[in-house]
Design an enzyme around this catalytic site. Structure first.
Site, PDB file in Angstrom:
ATOM      1  N   CYS A 115       0.819  -1.231   0.000  1.00  0.00           N
ATOM      2  CA  CYS A 115       0.000   0.000   0.000  1.00  0.00           C
ATOM      3  C   CYS A 115       0.845   1.269   0.000  1.00  0.00           C
ATOM      4  CB  CYS A 115      -0.924   0.006   1.207  1.00  0.00           C
ATOM      5  SG  CYS A 115      -1.974  -1.445   1.292  1.00  0.00           S
ATOM      6  N   HIS A 249      -3.497   7.099   3.252  1.00  0.00           N
ATOM      7  CA  HIS A 249      -3.903   5.832   2.623  1.00  0.00           C
ATOM      8  C   HIS A 249      -5.291   5.441   3.120  1.00  0.00           C
ATOM      9  CE1 HIS A 249      -4.140   1.794   1.319  1.00  0.00           C
ATOM     10  NE2 HIS A 249      -3.786   1.245   2.467  1.00  0.00           N
ATOM     11  N   ASN A 279     -10.295   0.084   0.232  1.00  0.00           N
ATOM     12  CA  ASN A 279      -8.830   0.161   0.235  1.00  0.00           C
ATOM     13  C   ASN A 279      -8.307  -0.418  -1.087  1.00  0.00           C
ATOM     14  OD1 ASN A 279      -6.097  -0.334   0.591  1.00  0.00           O
ATOM     15  ND2 ASN A 279      -6.316  -1.234   2.629  1.00  0.00           N
TER      16      ASN A 279
HETATM   17  O1  UT7 Z   1      -3.911  -1.353   3.652  1.00  0.00           O
HETATM   18  C1  UT7 Z   1      -3.229  -1.500   4.857  1.00  0.00           C
HETATM   19  C2  UT7 Z   1      -3.625  -2.724   5.545  1.00  0.00           C
HETATM   20  N1  UT7 Z   1      -4.896  -2.806   6.161  1.00  0.00           N
HETATM   21  C3  UT7 Z   1      -5.315  -2.020   7.168  1.00  0.00           C
HETATM   22  O2  UT7 Z   1      -4.788  -0.994   7.482  1.00  0.00           O
HETATM   23  C4  UT7 Z   1      -6.502  -2.511   7.969  1.00  0.00           C
HETATM   24  C5  UT7 Z   1      -6.260  -2.347   9.462  1.00  0.00           C
HETATM   25  N2  UT7 Z   1      -7.272  -2.965  10.302  1.00  0.00           N
HETATM   26  C6  UT7 Z   1      -8.594  -2.586  10.312  1.00  0.00           C
HETATM   27  O3  UT7 Z   1      -8.994  -1.720   9.569  1.00  0.00           O
HETATM   28  C7  UT7 Z   1      -9.521  -3.221  11.309  1.00  0.00           C
HETATM   29  O4  UT7 Z   1      -8.769  -3.927  12.267  1.00  0.00           O
HETATM   30  C8  UT7 Z   1     -10.563  -4.177  10.662  1.00  0.00           C
HETATM   31  C9  UT7 Z   1     -11.584  -3.376   9.872  1.00  0.00           C
HETATM   32  C10 UT7 Z   1      -9.873  -5.179   9.775  1.00  0.00           C
HETATM   33  C11 UT7 Z   1     -11.329  -4.943  11.745  1.00  0.00           C
HETATM   34  O5  UT7 Z   1     -11.970  -4.035  12.633  1.00  0.00           O
HETATM   35  P1  UT7 Z   1     -11.885  -4.257  14.192  1.00  0.00           P
HETATM   36  O6  UT7 Z   1     -12.668  -3.192  14.837  1.00  0.00           O
HETATM   37  O7  UT7 Z   1     -10.415  -4.363  14.551  1.00  0.00           O
HETATM   38  O8  UT7 Z   1     -12.670  -5.620  14.371  1.00  0.00           O
HETATM   39  P2  UT7 Z   1     -12.134  -7.021  14.926  1.00  0.00           P
HETATM   40  O9  UT7 Z   1     -11.165  -7.629  13.974  1.00  0.00           O
HETATM   41  O10 UT7 Z   1     -11.676  -6.814  16.345  1.00  0.00           O
HETATM   42  O11 UT7 Z   1     -13.463  -7.866  14.932  1.00  0.00           O
HETATM   43  C12 UT7 Z   1     -14.550  -7.526  15.806  1.00  0.00           C
HETATM   44  C13 UT7 Z   1     -15.664  -8.505  15.549  1.00  0.00           C
HETATM   45  C14 UT7 Z   1     -15.242  -9.961  15.549  1.00  0.00           C
HETATM   46  O12 UT7 Z   1     -16.280 -10.704  16.152  1.00  0.00           O
HETATM   47  P3  UT7 Z   1     -16.176 -11.161  17.695  1.00  0.00           P
HETATM   48  O13 UT7 Z   1     -14.943 -12.017  17.768  1.00  0.00           O
HETATM   49  O14 UT7 Z   1     -16.057  -9.905  18.497  1.00  0.00           O
HETATM   50  O15 UT7 Z   1     -17.448 -11.909  17.906  1.00  0.00           O
HETATM   51  C15 UT7 Z   1     -15.148 -10.329  14.112  1.00  0.00           C
HETATM   52  O16 UT7 Z   1     -15.369 -11.698  13.880  1.00  0.00           O
HETATM   53  O17 UT7 Z   1     -16.216  -8.283  14.241  1.00  0.00           O
HETATM   54  C16 UT7 Z   1     -16.276  -9.514  13.523  1.00  0.00           C
HETATM   55  N3  UT7 Z   1     -16.116  -9.237  12.108  1.00  0.00           N
HETATM   56  C17 UT7 Z   1     -17.139  -8.960  11.290  1.00  0.00           C
HETATM   57  N4  UT7 Z   1     -18.453  -8.895  11.516  1.00  0.00           N
HETATM   58  C18 UT7 Z   1     -19.241  -8.588  10.488  1.00  0.00           C
HETATM   59  C19 UT7 Z   1     -14.957  -9.164  11.398  1.00  0.00           C
HETATM   60  N5  UT7 Z   1     -15.239  -8.847  10.111  1.00  0.00           N
HETATM   61  C20 UT7 Z   1     -16.583  -8.721  10.031  1.00  0.00           C
HETATM   62  C21 UT7 Z   1     -17.461  -8.411   8.987  1.00  0.00           C
HETATM   63  N6  UT7 Z   1     -18.765  -8.344   9.252  1.00  0.00           N
HETATM   64  N7  UT7 Z   1     -17.013  -8.139   7.727  1.00  0.00           N
END
Ligand code: UT7
Length: 322
Positions: A115, A249, A279
């Protein structure tokens, strides 16, 4: 402000997006997700997705628009850099495919800095200007991260969109400073491709979907971007009040917001297109730059910070005077 020793400027910008738009609601029909979750956690509402188009065609379209904007013919470009992670062809490089379409015959090179590719490409271009080795350089950042995801994995596949952005550079003094960082850590964000088996290697059954430790990448992005911006302000002697816009980004609106809060800057200084694009890896900042410029946002003399971060882990930040 310190003396500017950089020697290139932006002559033109361009971008191109796939036609197919996929909304969060449509994703919710194929994945266990919802518009509410995606919007609240990322700020993304829809994204452009490659279907039968080829990334090189999109890249050539973006490049053509940047050339037209710069008022240059392909023959006037003497160096061409493509930033790309995954294309249809491991070889030849994406820059060769795009060169064929545009009729470019200058030296060309692909880089893969994930990225952060746009800022790394700017740094390579700057080195060529410093060495007196180029007059007009074309940079194209084209990525199709939707083709890297495992579409059974809702935690990655809802985040990405495809696209291409391009800039044409010429001699000048737009660039004030560039900072690149590398914090090698392949466990946080990676994808492994399958190799051809050989008489000496049976091949491995590898998971080919993009893997990401989302929370950790989130923290890395906020920390590195905030620190890089502060370091560049100190290096250039610029104050926050001198910065007109920050083009971050487009990985997650919450990442941009956290950086903005850390820098204690107002929302209007952080243009965003993540809601419509998701993204798009290295294309992200390049497309945002083109959209902001074409909308008339920038005025001559505006000082703009470009900052990107991603797999590697790599980050790159540039201070640009428009
Ligand atoms: O391009 C550079 C690289 N990428 C990035 O910079 C991305 C960086 N990371 C992020 O943007 C965030 O960490 C994410 C958007 C990927 C995830 O958001 P988060 O607030 O950190 O969520 P999480 O991974 O802690 O997940 C929270 C909950 C989980 O459920 P439980 O375990 O709390 O029951 C996940 O299973 O959300 C669940 N979850 C979803 N639910 C509905 C994860 N993805 C989804 C989804 N829809 N698409």
């Amino acid at each position: 402000m310190q003396d500017n020793t950089f020697c290139m400027r932006f002559l033109g910008t361009g971008s191109a997006l796939p036609e197919r738009v996929v909304t969060n609601d449509e994703l919710a029909t194929i994945l266990d997700t919802s518009d509410k979750w995606i919007t609240q956690r990322t700020g993304i509402r829809s994204r452009h997705v490659l279907t039968d188009e080829h990334l090189e065609d999109l890249a050539a379209l973006a490049a053509g628009r940047a050339l037209e904007d710069a008022g240059l013919d392909p023959g006037e470009i003497d160096y061409f850099i493509c930033s790309n992670v995954v294309d249809d062809y491991p070889t030849p490089s994406l820059c060769s495919l795009v060169s064929e379409r545009l009729g470019l015959t200058c030296p060309c090179i692909d880089i893969n800095c994930a990225c952060a590719g746009f800022v790394y490409a700017l740094d390579i271009a700057e080195c060529r200007y410093e060495a007196g080795k180029a007059r007009n350089i074309l940079i194209v950042c084209a990525d199709a991260p939707t083709r890297m995801c495992d579409w059974r994995d809702r935690s990655t596949s809802v985040l990405f969109g495809d696209g291409a952005g391009a800039v044409v550079l010429g001699p000048g003094d737009n660039i004030r400073a560039i900072k690149l960082t590398s914090k090698p850590d392949m466990q946080k964000l990676w994808q492994r491709s399958r190799q051809m088996p050989t008489p000496f290697y049976k091949g491995e059954d590898v998971d080919t979907g993009l893997q990401m430790a989302g929370g950790e990448v989130f923290r890395y992005a906020v920390d590195t971007c905030s620190a890089d911006v502060q370091a560049l302000l100190a290096e250039t002697g610029l104050g926050k009040e001198d910065i007109s816009y920050y083009l971050i980004h487009q990985a997650n609106q919450r990442i941009t917001d956290a950086i903005r809060r850390f820098l204690d800057e107002p929302e209007w200084k952080f243009p965003s297109n993540i809601s419509d694009h998701g993204n798009s890896s290295s294309a992200s900042c390049t497309i945002l730059l083109d959209e902001c410029r074409r909308s008339g946002l920038f005025e001559r003399g505006d000082i703009i910070v470009l900052s990107a971060f991603g797999a590697g882990l790599l980050s790159g930040t540039a201070v640009v005077q428009w």
